[in-house]
Motif scaffolding. Structure first.
Motif, PDB file in Angstrom:
ATOM      1  N   SER A   6       0.823  -1.209   0.000  1.00 57.67           N
ATOM      2  CA  SER A   6       0.000   0.000   0.000  1.00 57.67           C
ATOM      3  C   SER A   6       0.858   1.259   0.000  1.00 57.67           C
ATOM      4  O   SER A   6       2.007   1.258   0.451  1.00 57.67           O
ATOM      5  CB  SER A   6      -0.923   0.006   1.228  1.00 57.67           C
ATOM      6  N   ASP A   7       0.261   2.339  -0.507  1.00 59.09           N
ATOM      7  CA  ASP A   7       0.943   3.638  -0.477  1.00 59.09           C
ATOM      8  C   ASP A   7       1.262   4.042   0.959  1.00 59.09           C
ATOM      9  O   ASP A   7       2.311   4.634   1.230  1.00 59.09           O
ATOM     10  CB  ASP A   7       0.072   4.707  -1.136  1.00 59.09           C
ATOM     11  N   ASP A   8       0.356   3.717   1.884  1.00 63.31           N
ATOM     12  CA  ASP A   8       0.575   4.072   3.284  1.00 63.31           C
ATOM     13  C   ASP A   8       1.822   3.393   3.850  1.00 63.31           C
ATOM     14  O   ASP A   8       2.562   4.000   4.636  1.00 63.31           O
ATOM     15  CB  ASP A   8      -0.643   3.684   4.131  1.00 63.31           C
ATOM     16  N   GLU A   9       2.056   2.148   3.464  1.00 64.02           N
ATOM     17  CA  GLU A   9       3.239   1.439   3.945  1.00 64.02           C
ATOM     18  C   GLU A   9       4.519   2.148   3.495  1.00 64.02           C
ATOM     19  O   GLU A   9       5.475   2.268   4.262  1.00 64.02           O
ATOM     20  CB  GLU A   9       3.231  -0.008   3.443  1.00 64.02           C
ATOM     21  N   PHE A  10       4.534   2.617   2.262  1.00 59.08           N
ATOM     22  CA  PHE A  10       5.704   3.341   1.769  1.00 59.08           C
ATOM     23  C   PHE A  10       5.846   4.692   2.464  1.00 59.08           C
ATOM     24  O   PHE A  10       6.961   5.114   2.808  1.00 59.08           O
ATOM     25  CB  PHE A  10       5.617   3.525   0.252  1.00 59.08           C
ATOM     26  N   GLN A  11       4.734   5.372   2.676  1.00 56.83           N
ATOM     27  CA  GLN A  11       4.787   6.671   3.343  1.00 56.83           C
ATOM     28  C   GLN A  11       5.314   6.537   4.769  1.00 56.83           C
ATOM     29  O   GLN A  11       6.167   7.306   5.215  1.00 56.83           O
ATOM     30  CB  GLN A  11       3.384   7.302   3.362  1.00 56.83           C
ATOM     31  N   LEU A  12       4.809   5.547   5.507  1.00 55.90           N
ATOM     32  CA  LEU A  12       5.258   5.347   6.889  1.00 55.90           C
ATOM     33  C   LEU A  12       6.741   5.016   6.940  1.00 55.90           C
ATOM     34  O   LEU A  12       7.457   5.423   7.861  1.00 55.90           O
ATOM     35  CB  LEU A  12       4.435   4.233   7.542  1.00 55.90           C
ATOM     36  N   ALA A  13       7.219   4.281   5.949  1.00 56.64           N
ATOM     37  CA  ALA A  13       8.625   3.880   5.932  1.00 56.64           C
ATOM     38  C   ALA A  13       9.547   5.081   5.763  1.00 56.64           C
ATOM     39  O   ALA A  13      10.553   5.208   6.468  1.00 56.64           O
ATOM     40  CB  ALA A  13       8.865   2.865   4.812  1.00 56.64           C
ATOM     41  N   LEU A  17      12.292   7.381   8.663  1.00 53.41           N
ATOM     42  CA  LEU A  17      13.685   7.738   8.452  1.00 53.41           C
ATOM     43  C   LEU A  17      14.010   9.041   9.180  1.00 53.41           C
ATOM     44  O   LEU A  17      15.118   9.220   9.698  1.00 53.41           O
ATOM     45  CB  LEU A  17      13.962   7.896   6.947  1.00 53.41           C
ATOM     46  N   ASP A  18      13.030   9.957   9.248  1.00 49.65           N
ATOM     47  CA  ASP A  18      13.195  11.246   9.927  1.00 49.65           C
ATOM     48  C   ASP A  18      12.700  11.211  11.367  1.00 49.65           C
ATOM     49  O   ASP A  18      13.264  11.869  12.244  1.00 49.65           O
ATOM     50  CB  ASP A  18      12.427  12.348   9.184  1.00 49.65           C
ATOM     51  N   GLU A  19      11.622  10.469  11.600  1.00 48.43           N
ATOM     52  CA  GLU A  19      10.978  10.467  12.912  1.00 48.43           C
ATOM     53  C   GLU A  19      10.795   9.031  13.404  1.00 48.43           C
ATOM     54  O   GLU A  19       9.716   8.448  13.239  1.00 48.43           O
ATOM     55  CB  GLU A  19       9.620  11.176  12.822  1.00 48.43           C
ATOM     56  N   PRO A  20      11.837   8.456  13.994  1.00 50.18           N
ATOM     57  CA  PRO A  20      11.747   7.063  14.465  1.00 50.18           C
ATOM     58  C   PRO A  20      10.619   6.875  15.479  1.00 50.18           C
ATOM     59  O   PRO A  20      10.468   7.672  16.404  1.00 50.18           O
ATOM     60  CB  PRO A  20      13.119   6.826  15.120  1.00 50.18           C
ATOM     61  N   THR A 153      11.719  -3.885   5.930  1.00 51.93           N
ATOM     62  CA  THR A 153      11.610  -2.560   5.314  1.00 51.93           C
ATOM     63  C   THR A 153      12.990  -1.933   5.283  1.00 51.93           C
ATOM     64  O   THR A 153      13.690  -1.917   6.300  1.00 51.93           O
ATOM     65  CB  THR A 153      10.675  -1.643   6.133  1.00 51.93           C
ATOM     66  N   LEU A 154      13.391  -1.424   4.128  1.00 55.92           N
ATOM     67  CA  LEU A 154      14.651  -0.691   4.016  1.00 55.92           C
ATOM     68  C   LEU A 154      14.352   0.663   3.398  1.00 55.92           C
ATOM     69  O   LEU A 154      13.775   0.752   2.311  1.00 55.92           O
ATOM     70  CB  LEU A 154      15.647  -1.452   3.141  1.00 55.92           C
ATOM     71  N   THR A 155      14.721   1.726   4.115  1.00 60.42           N
ATOM     72  CA  THR A 155      14.548   3.094   3.628  1.00 60.42           C
ATOM     73  C   THR A 155      15.906   3.782   3.646  1.00 60.42           C
ATOM     74  O   THR A 155      16.597   3.765   4.665  1.00 60.42           O
ATOM     75  CB  THR A 155      13.567   3.877   4.517  1.00 60.42           C
ATOM     76  N   ILE A 156      16.288   4.364   2.526  1.00 59.90           N
ATOM     77  CA  ILE A 156      17.619   4.974   2.424  1.00 59.90           C
ATOM     78  C   ILE A 156      17.567   6.262   1.616  1.00 59.90           C
ATOM     79  O   ILE A 156      16.716   6.435   0.745  1.00 59.90           O
ATOM     80  CB  ILE A 156      18.642   4.006   1.784  1.00 59.90           C
ATOM     81  N   GLU A 157      18.486   7.164   1.928  1.00 63.33           N
ATOM     82  CA  GLU A 157      18.715   8.359   1.115  1.00 63.33           C
ATOM     83  C   GLU A 157      20.137   8.832   1.336  1.00 63.33           C
ATOM     84  O   GLU A 157      20.784   8.484   2.335  1.00 63.33           O
ATOM     85  CB  GLU A 157      17.718   9.470   1.458  1.00 63.33           C
TER      86      GLU A 157
END
Length: 213
Positions: A6-13, A17-20, A153-157
Motif C-alpha cells: 500500500s501507499d501508506d506502507e511506503f509513506q510510513l517507511a 527515516l526522519d521520525e523514528p 523494510t529498508l529506507t535509504i537516502e
C-alpha cells in the motif's frame, strides 16, 4: 497477481527515516554508526528489530541497487544457498534458501518485494518493502524449514556526505527447534556482520557490473 504494497506502507517507511517510532522499543546495540533497537513479541519469544544510522562511503543509489541485485548477492553473501526470482502466472516472488550451521536445518523463504523511489521536498528516498507469502507452485523442501513469518523494510537516502542514511525494520521467525536465546544472539551478531558485508559489496559493485552486466 502483481506485487503490491500500500501507499501508506511506503509513506510510513520514509517518515520513520526522519521520525523514528520507538515507543516500547529497547536500545539493543550500536555498530558502524548504526543504532539497533528491538521489540519483544510475547507470542513467539522473539524480537523485531529497527536500525537507524548511516553507512559511510556508499551512495544510496548503489546501496539500493546492491540490495535488489539477487545475482550479485549470491557472490557476496556466504549464507546464500539458493536465491532467485520466480514468476508464477504473473506473480513474481523471491525464493531464498539460507545456509544454517550443522546440525541445524537450512531455512528458506518465499517472499514478495517492491522498490519505489519517492521524491519529497527535493529529497530522493528509496523504500524497499518485503514480506513472506505462500504460493502452491513453490512447495516446502524435505530437510529445509520454511520461514512463514518474515518482513523487512529498508529506507535509504543520501546523507549529504557521500554516504547513505538508513532505516531498517526486520522480523522473522525461523521456526524449528532453535532456542529463542540463540535466535536473538544471532540477530545481535548478524546485524553488524551484514552491515559490514553490505558496505564492502557496495564498494565492489561497479567492478562487478563491468564484468557481469
Amino acid at each position: 497477481m502483481a506485487v503490491v504494497f500500500s501507499d501508506d506502507e511506503f509513506q510510513l517507511a520514509w517518515i520513520e527515516l526522519d521520525e523514528p517510532r520507538l515507543d516500547g522499543w529497547d536500545f539493543f546495540t550500536e555498530t558502524m554508526g548504526v543504532k539497533v533497537y528491538r521489540l519483544y513479541h510475547k507470542d513467539s519469544g522473539l524480537y523485531e528489530y529497527k536500525a537507524f544510522g548511516s553507512l559511510t562511503g556508499c551512495s544510496s543509489e548503489i546501496c539500493a541497487d546492491v540490495y535488489m541485485d539477487l545475482n550479485y548477492r549470491k557472490q557476496w553473501d556466504s549464507y546464500v544457498k539458493e536465491l532467485e526470482e520466480k514468476d508464477f502466472s504473473g506473480q513474481k516472488v523471491i525464493y531464498w534458501e539460507v545456509k544454517y550451521p550443522t546440525p541445524l536445518s537450512n531455512r528458506d523463504y518465499v517472499y514478495m518485494r517492491e522498490r519505489r523511489v519517492l521524491e519529497k521536498d527535493g529529497r530522493k528516498i528509496w523504500v524497499i518493502l518485503a514480506k513472506s507469502t505462500s504460493v502452491s507452485q513453490c512447495p516446502e523442501k524435505k530437510g529445509v524449514i520454511r520461514v512463514k513469518d518474515y518482513k523487512q523494510t529498508l529506507t535509504i537516502e543520501n546523507d549529504g556526505s557521500g554516504g547513505t542514511k538508513v532505516f531498517l525494520n526486520y522480523f522473522d521467525n525461523p521456526g524449528g527447534m532453535i532456542p529463542t536465546w540463540l535466535v536473538n544472539w544471532v540477530a545481535k551478531t548478524g546485524v553488524p556482520a551484514f552491515l559490514t558485508d553490505m558496505k564492502k559489496a557496495c564498494s565492489n559493485y561497479s567492478s562487478y557490473c563491468k564484468t557481469n552486466k
